[in-house]
Design a protein around this motif. Sequence first.
Motif, PDB file in Angstrom:
ATOM      1  N   UNK A 274     -32.356 -71.168  13.664  1.00 43.10           N
ATOM      2  CA  UNK A 274     -32.983 -72.649  13.801  1.00 43.10           C
ATOM      3  C   UNK A 274     -34.263 -72.772  12.796  1.00 43.10           C
ATOM      4  N   UNK A 275     -34.389 -74.037  12.466  1.00 46.02           N
ATOM      5  CA  UNK A 275     -35.688 -74.619  11.784  1.00 46.02           C
ATOM      6  C   UNK A 275     -36.482 -74.952  12.951  1.00 46.02           C
ATOM      7  N   UNK A 276     -37.908 -74.829  12.634  1.00 46.42           N
ATOM      8  CA  UNK A 276     -39.112 -75.219  13.449  1.00 46.42           C
ATOM      9  C   UNK A 276     -39.693 -76.677  13.197  1.00 46.42           C
ATOM     10  N   UNK A 277     -39.033 -77.348  11.941  1.00 39.31           N
ATOM     11  CA  UNK A 277     -39.818 -78.858  11.650  1.00 39.31           C
ATOM     12  C   UNK A 277     -41.142 -78.465  11.914  1.00 39.31           C
ATOM     13  N   UNK A 278     -41.898 -77.539  11.461  1.00 33.19           N
ATOM     14  CA  UNK A 278     -43.372 -77.500  11.386  1.00 33.19           C
ATOM     15  C   UNK A 278     -43.471 -77.613  10.018  1.00 33.19           C
ATOM     16  N   UNK A 279     -43.824 -78.744   9.450  1.00 29.46           N
ATOM     17  CA  UNK A 279     -44.113 -78.942   7.952  1.00 29.46           C
ATOM     18  C   UNK A 279     -45.287 -79.685   7.648  1.00 29.46           C
ATOM     19  N   UNK A 280     -45.919 -79.630   6.755  1.00 27.30           N
ATOM     20  CA  UNK A 280     -47.363 -80.507   6.743  1.00 27.30           C
ATOM     21  C   UNK A 280     -47.115 -82.080   6.321  1.00 27.30           C
ATOM     22  N   UNK A 281     -48.153 -82.610   6.721  1.00 26.73           N
ATOM     23  CA  UNK A 281     -48.026 -84.097   6.356  1.00 26.73           C
ATOM     24  C   UNK A 281     -48.188 -84.436   5.029  1.00 26.73           C
ATOM     25  N   UNK A 282     -47.982 -85.548   4.623  1.00 25.32           N
ATOM     26  CA  UNK A 282     -47.967 -86.213   3.467  1.00 25.32           C
ATOM     27  C   UNK A 282     -49.221 -85.866   2.609  1.00 25.32           C
TER      28      UNK A 282
END
Length: 144
Positions: free
Chosen positions: A32-40
């Motif tokens: 899986x990917x965790x979809x935990x990426x930083x904001x713009x």
Amino acid sequence: MRRVALLSLLALVAASAVQARDVVPAERRILPWDANIPACQDPSVLENITAAFASREDKFWTEGLRLVAYEQINPVAWRPDGLDLIPRRFCTAVAHVNDGRKRRIDYVVREDLGFAGFGWGVTWCVHGLDRHWADAPGCRMKRP
């Protein structure tokens, strides 16, 4: 009668061909990917863009251009292609360049785009400075 049967069969085949695929969110896959990426507007995202831009300018263009500040940072889309694909955040901003100009910058923060495919990474395009046309036309490849 035969013509009606043939048309019915064609309609059935066409309908089954356009049925939606099963959507399994990326977070529930076997790997899986965790979809935990930083904001713009996350400072680490902007620092990454600033450093990569400077490196590219020094290596290929030798004009000494630098991104010195950002304003009007806005998200454009979050996972626009669906929940089952790699999590991506599309963003846009206005970048201040050290030549005194303000230029639009489009960028994508994506999971597994970091070093050796680990962590998050960012790809970007500064309008008017896509000299190798990798994101042409007009940085379109960095927008959803």
